[in-house]
Design a protein around this motif. Sequence first.
Motif, short mmCIF file in Angstrom:
data_model
loop_
_atom_site.label_atom_id
_atom_site.label_comp_id
_atom_site.label_asym_id
_atom_site.label_seq_id
_atom_site.Cartn_x
_atom_site.Cartn_y
_atom_site.Cartn_z
N GLU A 70 -19.56 -3.29 -15.03
CA GLU A 70 -19.19 -2.85 -13.57
C GLU A 70 -19.59 -1.90 -13.01
N GLU A 71 -20.30 -1.65 -11.93
CA GLU A 71 -20.84 -0.63 -11.46
C GLU A 71 -20.69 -0.59 -9.80
N TYR A 72 -20.47 0.79 -9.41
CA TYR A 72 -20.53 1.08 -7.86
C TYR A 72 -21.47 2.16 -7.58
N ILE A 73 -22.42 1.62 -6.63
CA ILE A 73 -23.41 2.35 -6.22
C ILE A 73 -23.20 2.80 -4.79
N ARG A 74 -23.09 4.23 -4.52
CA ARG A 74 -22.67 4.83 -3.42
C ARG A 74 -23.68 5.62 -2.82
N TYR A 100 -20.45 -10.43 0.89
CA TYR A 100 -21.00 -10.81 -0.34
C TYR A 100 -22.49 -11.09 -0.30
N ASP A 101 -23.25 -10.75 -1.08
CA ASP A 101 -24.79 -10.92 -1.21
C ASP A 101 -25.34 -11.26 -2.73
N SER A 102 -26.32 -11.47 -2.61
CA SER A 102 -27.24 -11.84 -3.86
C SER A 102 -28.04 -10.80 -4.26
N PRO A 103 -28.41 -10.39 -5.62
CA PRO A 103 -29.29 -9.35 -6.09
C PRO A 103 -30.83 -9.74 -5.46
N GLN A 104 -31.25 -10.95 -5.17
CA GLN A 104 -32.58 -11.24 -4.69
C GLN A 104 -32.56 -10.67 -3.16
N LYS A 126 -23.10 5.05 5.66
CA LYS A 126 -22.68 5.01 4.28
C LYS A 126 -22.45 3.52 3.68
N VAL A 127 -22.77 3.15 2.49
CA VAL A 127 -22.60 1.92 2.05
C VAL A 127 -22.12 1.87 0.49
N VAL A 128 -21.48 1.25 0.20
CA VAL A 128 -21.18 1.04 -1.38
C VAL A 128 -21.65 -0.46 -1.86
N VAL A 129 -22.44 -0.51 -2.99
CA VAL A 129 -22.70 -1.78 -3.59
C VAL A 129 -21.79 -1.80 -4.87
N ALA A 130 -21.17 -2.90 -4.78
CA ALA A 130 -20.07 -3.22 -6.12
C ALA A 130 -20.65 -4.34 -6.93
N ARG A 131 -21.05 -4.29 -8.10
CA ARG A 131 -21.47 -5.51 -8.88
C ARG A 131 -20.73 -5.75 -10.14
N GLU A 132 -20.58 -6.85 -10.40
CA GLU A 132 -20.08 -7.07 -11.91
C GLU A 132 -18.70 -6.85 -11.86
N LEU A 159 -30.72 2.23 -1.39
CA LEU A 159 -32.16 1.42 -1.43
C LEU A 159 -32.73 2.26 -2.73
N ASN A 160 -32.82 3.39 -2.61
CA ASN A 160 -33.72 4.36 -3.50
C ASN A 160 -33.16 3.81 -5.08
N ILE A 161 -31.97 3.74 -4.97
CA ILE A 161 -31.36 3.64 -6.57
C ILE A 161 -31.60 2.42 -6.79
N ILE A 162 -31.55 1.22 -6.22
CA ILE A 162 -31.79 -0.23 -6.53
C ILE A 162 -33.02 -0.47 -6.84
N SER A 163 -33.93 0.33 -6.13
CA SER A 163 -35.51 0.00 -6.14
C SER A 163 -36.09 0.43 -7.66
N GLU A 164 -35.10 1.27 -8.37
CA GLU A 164 -35.52 1.65 -9.46
C GLU A 164 -34.84 1.02 -10.86
N LYS A 165 -33.81 0.22 -10.29
CA LYS A 165 -33.32 -0.72 -11.60
C LYS A 165 -33.12 -2.25 -11.08
N LYS A 166 -32.76 -2.99 -12.15
CA LYS A 166 -32.59 -4.55 -11.82
C LYS A 166 -31.17 -4.79 -11.68
N ILE A 167 -31.18 -5.12 -10.37
CA ILE A 167 -29.82 -5.62 -9.96
C ILE A 167 -29.34 -7.00 -10.55
N ARG A 168 -28.47 -7.34 -11.22
CA ARG A 168 -28.00 -8.54 -11.60
C ARG A 168 -26.34 -8.68 -11.26
#
Length: 218
Positions: free
Chosen positions: A189-193, A156-160, A177-183, A200-209
């Motif tokens: 709900e979103e899976y970032i694969r 588990y992790d925090s957006p910050q 390989k990594v998958v970030v699952a949120r909400e 890192l490139n994807i989450i740098s361009e969006k606000k992860i909550r």
Amino acid sequence: MTLFVVPTPIGNLKDITFRAVEVLKSVDYIICEDTRRTKILLNHYDIKDKKLISYFAPKEDLKIPKILELLKEKDAALVVDAGFPGVSDPGHKLINKCLEKDIKVEVLPGPSAFLTALIGSGLPTNKFLFLGFLPKKGLQNYLLKFKDIDATLIFYDSPQRLSKNLNVIKNVFGNAKVVVARELTKVFEEYIRGTIDEVLNIISEKKIRGEVTVILKI
């Protein structure tokens, strides 16, 4: 008497079993992390007139003796804000004390954020290791202990802290390989694969909550 361990929805309030609702309606006491959060669930299922007992870290040791006394005469349910009691929360301490005192513990099946995320990730599920929340200090040395383990890692992790932690993970395991699952189970709900760099490139361009679960194939 009996301590019922009752999993609660990790997002969508409909994700609860019929049996869990029946148990919550039948017990005299409900032991919970945040009484306000639990009341939302109880109100949704029209569960009324329950005595709520707050139980959370780091004050669980102060509450356990009182709870054990109640369980001599009354049934109680143990819940957390979301998911399975005893996973990354102090529920295991109460469960262990009940077993030591020969108080019956009955565990109901139900929602789990890390298992939901693992299955949805598409990464191997035959061998996995759940790490809970990563330490805030000494993370690189901590992760080095798992460098030679042939398993999918989940935590588990925090957006910050997510970007910082992924960079440390890359230093230890390479561009894995990594998958970030949120909400999970919620509206957004979103899976970032991808590889760590791609994610890192994807989450740098969006606000992860929201709550985040990370699945890593090393």
